[in-house]
Enzyme design. Structure first.
Site, PDB file in Angstrom:
ATOM      1  N   LYS A  32       0.815  -1.217   0.000  1.00 35.21           N
ATOM      2  CA  LYS A  32       0.000   0.000   0.000  1.00 35.21           C
ATOM      3  C   LYS A  32       0.857   1.279   0.000  1.00 35.21           C
ATOM      4  CE  LYS A  32      -3.959  -2.233   2.266  1.00 35.21           C
ATOM      5  NZ  LYS A  32      -4.991  -2.101   3.326  1.00 35.21           N
ATOM      6  N   TYR A  92     -12.471  -2.125  -3.843  1.00 36.41           N
ATOM      7  CA  TYR A  92     -12.995  -2.286  -2.481  1.00 36.41           C
ATOM      8  C   TYR A  92     -14.521  -2.227  -2.427  1.00 36.41           C
ATOM      9  CZ  TYR A  92      -8.399  -2.162  -0.207  1.00 36.41           C
ATOM     10  OH  TYR A  92      -7.132  -2.465   0.235  1.00 36.41           O
ATOM     11  N   PHE A 152     -15.537   3.363   6.956  1.00 33.86           N
ATOM     12  CA  PHE A 152     -14.196   3.815   6.560  1.00 33.86           C
ATOM     13  C   PHE A 152     -13.985   3.789   5.049  1.00 33.86           C
ATOM     14  CE2 PHE A 152     -14.020  -0.699   7.773  1.00 33.86           C
ATOM     15  CZ  PHE A 152     -13.567  -1.264   6.590  1.00 33.86           C
ATOM     16  N   ARG A 192      -1.750 -14.257   4.591  1.00 30.73           N
ATOM     17  CA  ARG A 192      -2.504 -13.632   5.694  1.00 30.73           C
ATOM     18  C   ARG A 192      -1.691 -13.752   6.989  1.00 30.73           C
ATOM     19  NH1 ARG A 192      -7.038 -10.621   4.389  1.00 30.73           N
ATOM     20  NH2 ARG A 192      -7.990 -11.199   6.361  1.00 30.73           N
ATOM     21  N   THR A 201      -5.217  -6.995  10.848  1.00 32.11           N
ATOM     22  CA  THR A 201      -5.535  -5.731  10.173  1.00 32.11           C
ATOM     23  C   THR A 201      -5.037  -4.522  10.965  1.00 32.11           C
ATOM     24  OG1 THR A 201      -7.568  -6.811   9.414  1.00 32.11           O
ATOM     25  CG2 THR A 201      -7.437  -4.422   9.129  1.00 32.11           C
ATOM     26  N   ARG A 242       2.644  -6.227   9.265  1.00 32.32           N
ATOM     27  CA  ARG A 242       1.914  -5.096   9.851  1.00 32.32           C
ATOM     28  C   ARG A 242       2.474  -4.699  11.208  1.00 32.32           C
ATOM     29  NH1 ARG A 242      -3.906  -7.179   7.585  1.00 32.32           N
ATOM     30  NH2 ARG A 242      -4.026  -5.827   5.749  1.00 32.32           N
ATOM     31  N   ASN A 298      -2.074   0.309   6.689  1.00 28.95           N
ATOM     32  CA  ASN A 298      -1.521  -0.938   7.227  1.00 28.95           C
ATOM     33  C   ASN A 298      -0.661  -1.718   6.241  1.00 28.95           C
ATOM     34  OD1 ASN A 298      -3.614  -1.851   5.685  1.00 28.95           O
ATOM     35  ND2 ASN A 298      -4.666  -2.976   7.311  1.00 28.95           N
ATOM     36  N   HIS A 345      -2.128  -5.550   1.612  1.00 29.76           N
ATOM     37  CA  HIS A 345      -3.429  -6.214   1.447  1.00 29.76           C
ATOM     38  C   HIS A 345      -3.153  -7.627   0.961  1.00 29.76           C
ATOM     39  CE1 HIS A 345      -7.371  -7.317  -0.126  1.00 29.76           C
ATOM     40  NE2 HIS A 345      -6.706  -7.755  -1.186  1.00 29.76           N
ATOM     41  N   GLU A 374      -9.627 -10.719  -7.505  1.00 27.59           N
ATOM     42  CA  GLU A 374      -8.673  -9.619  -7.321  1.00 27.59           C
ATOM     43  C   GLU A 374      -7.505  -9.713  -8.306  1.00 27.59           C
ATOM     44  OE1 GLU A 374      -9.812  -8.934  -2.614  1.00 27.59           O
ATOM     45  OE2 GLU A 374      -7.814  -9.683  -3.102  1.00 27.59           O
TER      46      GLU A 374
HETATM   47  P1  GTP Z   1      -7.119  -6.357   3.531  1.00 30.66           P
HETATM   48  O1  GTP Z   1      -6.117  -7.419   3.297  1.00 30.66           O
HETATM   49  O2  GTP Z   1      -6.604  -4.999   3.134  1.00 30.66           O
HETATM   50  O3  GTP Z   1      -8.489  -6.683   2.974  1.00 30.66           O
HETATM   51  O4  GTP Z   1      -7.247  -6.286   5.105  1.00 30.66           O
HETATM   52  P2  GTP Z   1      -8.122  -7.144   6.069  1.00 30.66           P
HETATM   53  O5  GTP Z   1      -8.834  -8.262   5.360  1.00 30.66           O
HETATM   54  O6  GTP Z   1      -7.222  -7.482   7.188  1.00 30.66           O
HETATM   55  O7  GTP Z   1      -9.186  -6.065   6.540  1.00 30.66           O
HETATM   56  P3  GTP Z   1     -10.676  -5.754   6.005  1.00 30.66           P
HETATM   57  O8  GTP Z   1     -10.954  -6.528   4.762  1.00 30.66           O
HETATM   58  O9  GTP Z   1     -11.591  -5.892   7.157  1.00 30.66           O
HETATM   59  O10 GTP Z   1     -10.551  -4.209   5.660  1.00 30.66           O
HETATM   60  C1  GTP Z   1      -9.968  -3.816   4.427  1.00 30.66           C
HETATM   61  C2  GTP Z   1      -9.060  -2.663   4.644  1.00 30.66           C
HETATM   62  O11 GTP Z   1      -9.835  -1.560   5.064  1.00 30.66           O
HETATM   63  C3  GTP Z   1      -8.012  -2.840   5.753  1.00 30.66           C
HETATM   64  O12 GTP Z   1      -6.844  -3.453   5.321  1.00 30.66           O
HETATM   65  C4  GTP Z   1      -7.748  -1.405   6.156  1.00 30.66           C
HETATM   66  O13 GTP Z   1      -6.813  -0.801   5.267  1.00 30.66           O
HETATM   67  C5  GTP Z   1      -9.086  -0.738   5.961  1.00 30.66           C
HETATM   68  N1  GTP Z   1      -9.790  -0.637   7.233  1.00 30.66           N
HETATM   69  C6  GTP Z   1     -10.386  -1.620   7.957  1.00 30.66           C
HETATM   70  N2  GTP Z   1     -10.911  -1.147   9.077  1.00 30.66           N
HETATM   71  C7  GTP Z   1     -10.644   0.197   9.079  1.00 30.66           C
HETATM   72  C8  GTP Z   1     -10.930   1.259   9.971  1.00 30.66           C
HETATM   73  O14 GTP Z   1     -11.540   1.080  11.017  1.00 30.66           O
HETATM   74  N3  GTP Z   1     -10.476   2.509   9.602  1.00 30.66           N
HETATM   75  C9  GTP Z   1      -9.814   2.724   8.446  1.00 30.66           C
HETATM   76  N4  GTP Z   1      -9.403   3.958   8.118  1.00 30.66           N
HETATM   77  N5  GTP Z   1      -9.520   1.746   7.585  1.00 30.66           N
HETATM   78  C10 GTP Z   1      -9.930   0.505   7.899  1.00 30.66           C
HETATM   79 MG    MG Z   2     -10.017  -7.988   3.583  1.00 31.71          MG
END
Ligand code: GTP
Ligand code: MG
Length: 138
Positions: free
Chosen positions: A9, A49, A57, A85, A91, A102, A112, A115, A126
């Site tokens: 990212k 997304y 968010f 993962r 996350t 992370r 973070n 992805h 994807e």
């Molecule tokens: P990804 O691998 O990026 O999909 O991460 P994840 O599967 O661990 O998290 P998730 O799919 O729940 O959320 C996708 C992305 O949204 C995260 O990686 C974060 O970058 C962002 N995100 C999730 N929760 C928050 C939040 O509370 N605030 C903000 N600003 N971003 C968030």
């Molecule tokens: Mg995710």
């Protein structure tokens, strides 16, 4: 052998961490079989997304993801989805295990650093969102 989709990212590319992150993938049995640097548009971020469209968010996430360069990649290896993962960590970096990407590099739950796809169906979608078959060289 399995494939997964990965993104490094904008917070990480800005700090010149691409190589450090790829090194962690490679040390953990993940092979980079496709890679390109892209500065995605707001619209590309929204499309990528789309599953998070209703989340509070969403706007912040799409602004961030289109704020600078990312590196999109296809990673290949045994159980690549779960392995990726695992090396990414939780996350929220505050919850991420010691030694994970992370934990080492993320600035916050939003910024973070990486992805990774969460299931075979999302990995396929994807990968297809960012790559043509001819760009993936196993
Ligand atoms: P990804 O691998 O990026 O999909 O991460 P994840 O599967 O661990 O998290 P998730 O799919 O729940 O959320 C996708 C992305 O949204 C995260 O990686 C974060 O970058 C962002 N995100 C999730 N929760 C928050 C939040 O509370 N605030 C903000 N600003 N971003 C968030
Ligand atoms: Mg995710």
């Amino acid at each position: 052998i399995e494939r997964t989709f990965s993104m490094i990212k904008p917070d990480a590319t800005k700090r010149n961490l691409t190589g450090a992150i790829v090194k962690i993938f490679e040390e953990n049995g993940l092979r980079v079989v496709a890679s390109k640097r892209v500065w995605m548009s707001r619209r590309q971020a929204e499309g990528f997304y789309a599953v998070h469209k209703e989340r509070p968010f969403f706007d912040e996430l799409c602004d961030f993801m289109s704020s600078g360069p990312t590196v999109v990649q296809v990673l290949e290896g045994e159980n690549a989805i779960a392995k990726n993962r695992e090396v990414m960590g939780a996350t929220n970096p505050a919850d991420a295990a010691e030694g994970t990407i992370r934990k080492l590099y993320a600035n916050s739950i939003g910024e973070n650093s990486v992805h990774g796809s969460d299931a075979p169906e999302t990995a396929a979608e994807e990968i297809a969102y960012w790559f043509a078959e001819t760009e993936i060289v196993g």
